[in-house]
Motif scaffolding. Structure first.
Motif, PDB file in Angstrom:
ATOM      1  N   ASP A   1      60.304  47.636  34.793  1.00 61.27           N
ATOM      2  CA  ASP A   1      59.351  47.713  33.689  1.00 61.27           C
ATOM      3  C   ASP A   1      57.943  47.522  34.230  1.00 61.27           C
ATOM      4  O   ASP A   1      57.605  46.467  34.777  1.00 61.27           O
ATOM      5  CB  ASP A   1      59.688  46.644  32.647  1.00 61.27           C
ATOM      6  CG  ASP A   1      58.830  46.736  31.403  1.00 61.27           C
ATOM      7  OD1 ASP A   1      57.609  46.502  31.511  1.00 61.27           O
ATOM      8  OD2 ASP A   1      59.378  47.031  30.334  1.00 61.27           O
ATOM      9  N   GLU A   2      57.106  48.544  34.080  1.00 64.58           N
ATOM     10  CA  GLU A   2      55.759  48.527  34.661  1.00 64.58           C
ATOM     11  C   GLU A   2      54.913  47.386  34.099  1.00 64.58           C
ATOM     12  O   GLU A   2      54.194  46.703  34.846  1.00 64.58           O
ATOM     13  CB  GLU A   2      55.065  49.862  34.401  1.00 64.58           C
ATOM     14  CG  GLU A   2      53.572  49.899  34.679  1.00 64.58           C
ATOM     15  CD  GLU A   2      53.239  49.733  36.153  1.00 64.58           C
ATOM     16  OE1 GLU A   2      52.111  49.300  36.460  1.00 64.58           O
ATOM     17  OE2 GLU A   2      54.106  50.051  36.997  1.00 64.58           O
ATOM     18  N   GLU A   3      54.994  47.136  32.810  1.00 60.08           N
ATOM     19  CA  GLU A   3      54.179  46.083  32.204  1.00 60.08           C
ATOM     20  C   GLU A   3      54.591  44.702  32.731  1.00 60.08           C
ATOM     21  O   GLU A   3      53.736  43.872  33.057  1.00 60.08           O
ATOM     22  CB  GLU A   3      54.317  46.119  30.684  1.00 60.08           C
ATOM     23  CG  GLU A   3      53.431  45.095  29.975  1.00 60.08           C
ATOM     24  CD  GLU A   3      53.509  45.199  28.463  1.00 60.08           C
ATOM     25  OE1 GLU A   3      52.964  44.298  27.794  1.00 60.08           O
ATOM     26  OE2 GLU A   3      54.102  46.177  27.961  1.00 60.08           O
ATOM     27  N   ILE A   4      55.910  44.471  32.813  1.00 60.42           N
ATOM     28  CA  ILE A   4      56.396  43.192  33.342  1.00 60.42           C
ATOM     29  C   ILE A   4      55.969  43.024  34.793  1.00 60.42           C
ATOM     30  O   ILE A   4      55.503  41.955  35.209  1.00 60.42           O
ATOM     31  CB  ILE A   4      57.932  43.107  33.219  1.00 60.42           C
ATOM     32  CG1 ILE A   4      58.337  43.011  31.752  1.00 60.42           C
ATOM     33  CG2 ILE A   4      58.465  41.893  33.996  1.00 60.42           C
ATOM     34  CD1 ILE A   4      59.837  43.071  31.531  1.00 60.42           C
ATOM     35  N   ARG A   5      56.125  44.078  35.603  1.00 61.05           N
ATOM     36  CA  ARG A   5      55.775  44.004  37.021  1.00 61.05           C
ATOM     37  C   ARG A   5      54.286  43.708  37.201  1.00 61.05           C
ATOM     38  O   ARG A   5      53.906  42.904  38.060  1.00 61.05           O
ATOM     39  CB  ARG A   5      56.163  45.305  37.726  1.00 61.05           C
ATOM     40  CG  ARG A   5      55.919  45.257  39.220  1.00 61.05           C
ATOM     41  CD  ARG A   5      56.695  46.338  39.953  1.00 61.05           C
ATOM     42  NE  ARG A   5      56.114  47.654  39.814  1.00 61.05           N
ATOM     43  CZ  ARG A   5      56.592  48.621  39.037  1.00 61.05           C
ATOM     44  NH1 ARG A   5      57.676  48.406  38.304  1.00 61.05           N
ATOM     45  NH2 ARG A   5      56.016  49.799  38.981  1.00 61.05           N
ATOM     46  N   ARG A   6      53.460  44.324  36.388  1.00 63.17           N
ATOM     47  CA  ARG A   6      52.021  44.092  36.477  1.00 63.17           C
ATOM     48  C   ARG A   6      51.690  42.636  36.153  1.00 63.17           C
ATOM     49  O   ARG A   6      50.895  41.996  36.852  1.00 63.17           O
ATOM     50  CB  ARG A   6      51.284  45.032  35.528  1.00 63.17           C
ATOM     51  CG  ARG A   6      49.765  44.920  35.609  1.00 63.17           C
ATOM     52  CD  ARG A   6      49.106  45.945  34.694  1.00 63.17           C
ATOM     53  NE  ARG A   6      47.665  45.958  34.878  1.00 63.17           N
ATOM     54  CZ  ARG A   6      46.829  45.103  34.292  1.00 63.17           C
ATOM     55  NH1 ARG A   6      47.301  44.167  33.476  1.00 63.17           N
ATOM     56  NH2 ARG A   6      45.534  45.170  34.530  1.00 63.17           N
ATOM     57  N   GLU A   7      52.288  42.114  35.096  1.00 63.91           N
ATOM     58  CA  GLU A   7      52.034  40.723  34.723  1.00 63.91           C
ATOM     59  C   GLU A   7      52.521  39.767  35.800  1.00 63.91           C
ATOM     60  O   GLU A   7      51.862  38.762  36.098  1.00 63.91           O
ATOM     61  CB  GLU A   7      52.712  40.406  33.384  1.00 63.91           C
ATOM     62  CG  GLU A   7      52.102  41.118  32.188  1.00 63.91           C
ATOM     63  CD  GLU A   7      50.649  40.736  31.954  1.00 63.91           C
ATOM     64  OE1 GLU A   7      50.329  39.533  32.088  1.00 63.91           O
ATOM     65  OE2 GLU A   7      49.831  41.631  31.662  1.00 63.91           O
ATOM     66  N   GLU A   8      53.674  40.076  36.396  1.00 63.85           N
ATOM     67  CA  GLU A   8      54.193  39.222  37.459  1.00 63.85           C
ATOM     68  C   GLU A   8      53.292  39.247  38.684  1.00 63.85           C
ATOM     69  O   GLU A   8      53.079  38.213  39.326  1.00 63.85           O
ATOM     70  CB  GLU A   8      55.617  39.649  37.834  1.00 63.85           C
ATOM     71  CG  GLU A   8      56.657  39.302  36.784  1.00 63.85           C
ATOM     72  CD  GLU A   8      58.080  39.553  37.259  1.00 63.85           C
ATOM     73  OE1 GLU A   8      59.008  39.100  36.577  1.00 63.85           O
ATOM     74  OE2 GLU A   8      58.262  40.201  38.318  1.00 63.85           O
ATOM     75  N   CYS A   9      52.770  40.403  39.021  1.00 63.05           N
ATOM     76  CA  CYS A   9      51.875  40.507  40.174  1.00 63.05           C
ATOM     77  C   CYS A   9      50.627  39.661  39.957  1.00 63.05           C
ATOM     78  O   CYS A   9      50.190  38.928  40.862  1.00 63.05           O
ATOM     79  CB  CYS A   9      51.500  41.972  40.404  1.00 63.05           C
ATOM     80  SG  CYS A   9      50.487  42.237  41.876  1.00 63.05           S
ATOM     81  N   GLY A  10      50.050  39.739  38.770  1.00 62.85           N
ATOM     82  CA  GLY A  10      48.886  38.910  38.461  1.00 62.85           C
ATOM     83  C   GLY A  10      49.218  37.430  38.471  1.00 62.85           C
ATOM     84  O   GLY A  10      48.394  36.598  38.876  1.00 62.85           O
ATOM     85  N   LEU A  11      50.424  37.094  38.039  1.00 64.27           N
ATOM     86  CA  LEU A  11      50.840  35.694  37.998  1.00 64.27           C
ATOM     87  C   LEU A  11      51.002  35.113  39.394  1.00 64.27           C
ATOM     88  O   LEU A  11      50.459  34.047  39.700  1.00 64.27           O
ATOM     89  CB  LEU A  11      52.156  35.575  37.222  1.00 64.27           C
ATOM     90  CG  LEU A  11      52.787  34.182  37.160  1.00 64.27           C
ATOM     91  CD1 LEU A  11      51.910  33.226  36.353  1.00 64.27           C
ATOM     92  CD2 LEU A  11      54.178  34.261  36.543  1.00 64.27           C
ATOM     93  N   VAL A  12      51.744  35.814  40.266  1.00 69.96           N
ATOM     94  CA  VAL A  12      52.031  35.236  41.589  1.00 69.96           C
ATOM     95  C   VAL A  12      50.800  35.201  42.474  1.00 69.96           C
ATOM     96  O   VAL A  12      50.722  34.377  43.397  1.00 69.96           O
ATOM     97  CB  VAL A  12      53.197  35.970  42.296  1.00 69.96           C
ATOM     98  CG1 VAL A  12      54.464  35.915  41.454  1.00 69.96           C
ATOM     99  CG2 VAL A  12      52.846  37.401  42.655  1.00 69.96           C
TER     100      VAL A  12
END
Length: 261
Positions: A132-143
């Motif tokens: 999921d692109e939206e989830i992956r983007r949020e995770e990248c910003g988080l980590v």
């Protein structure tokens, strides 16, 4: 003095039924550690803890390791105990679960020191969600933002007022450029992601298709720390250019290595 850290997504390869694949896999990991002089090896997509145990049995006895995960797409960190010691309270890396509601796979956190280097090295082993692109983007910003920063500033009871160097490591499922763009938008803009060479193998042919395997750290805080990053062309260097055999025996990724001086 320096740390030399390797990272590899092993693509859940242990479950393959052919025994020769397993022999080649274990042999490759052992050869890779020796040839690249890696002191810490960070793995993603470890199927289960039993496989870490099997791997350690095939390495010299001074290599030890820790496992974390509950999904079957889990993590392990191994290290050479002659030169590196792990500082976590439980004596081994552990899942970092403080952002469980915001990340699909809780990362594995290890805290390391070595003789001659006063700063504590904190390694965050990650594998970002792909589907999921939206989830992956949020995770990248988080980590590369909140999660990195929370780990970096935390004062553990046995930190002994050491400085910290926090390193996010693993399979981001993003290119370096995309990850840095996302970090500037929703992460910590002082954190940079490095390692731009292609590391994922093409599915149906020889060669590489994308670069998903990276390291991230706070460049502003650590701007005097020299480093060298590289991709290891393991297909060519260890399997004589045989892409099919490498994919069958090891992974559809090749290792990346970071040396911090």
């Amino acid at each position: 003095m320096s740390y030399k850290i390797g990272s590899l997504n092993i693509q859940r390869r242990y479950h393959l039924p052919k025994e020769e694949y397993k022999r080649d896999f274990f042999g490759f990991i052992s050869d890779f550690i020796k040839r690249e002089h890696v002191e810490i090896l960070v793995l993603q997509e470890v199927l289960k803890e039993e496989e870490l145990v099997r791997l350690l049995k095939r390495l010299p006895e001074f290599w030890v390791g820790g496992f974390g995960g509950t999904t079957g797409w889990d993590f392990a960190i191994l290290w050479d105990s002659r030169t590196v010691s792990e500082r976590s309270k439980q004596g081994t890396p552990a899942l970092y679960e403080h952002f469980s509601n915001r990340i699909k796979r809780n990362p594995l956190l290890g805290r390391f020191i070595r003789k001659g280097i006063y700063a504590e090295l904190r390694i965050v082993d990650v594998h970002l969600w792909q589907s999921d692109e939206e989830i992956r983007r949020e995770e990248c910003g988080l980590v590369t933002g909140e999660l990195h920063d929370k780990i970096d500033v935390h004062r553990y009871a046995n930190s002994e007022f050491r400085g910290t160097f926090t390193l996010v490591v693993g399979d981001y499922n993003y290119s370096m450029e995309d990850c840095n763009d996302i970090t500037h938008q929703i992460g910590n803009p002082n954190v940079i992601t490095i390692q731009e060479e292609l590391t994922s193998l093409k599915k149906d042919s020889d060669g590489y298709s994308s670069s998903y395997d990276h390291f991230s750290f706070n460049q502003r805080k650590n701007n005097t720390v020299p480093y060298k990053v590289s991709r290891v062309d393991a297909v060519k260097d260890y399997f004589n250019g045989d892409y099919r055999k490498y994919k069958e025996c090891v992974s559809d990724h090749v290792p990346v290595v970071l040396e911090i001086y």
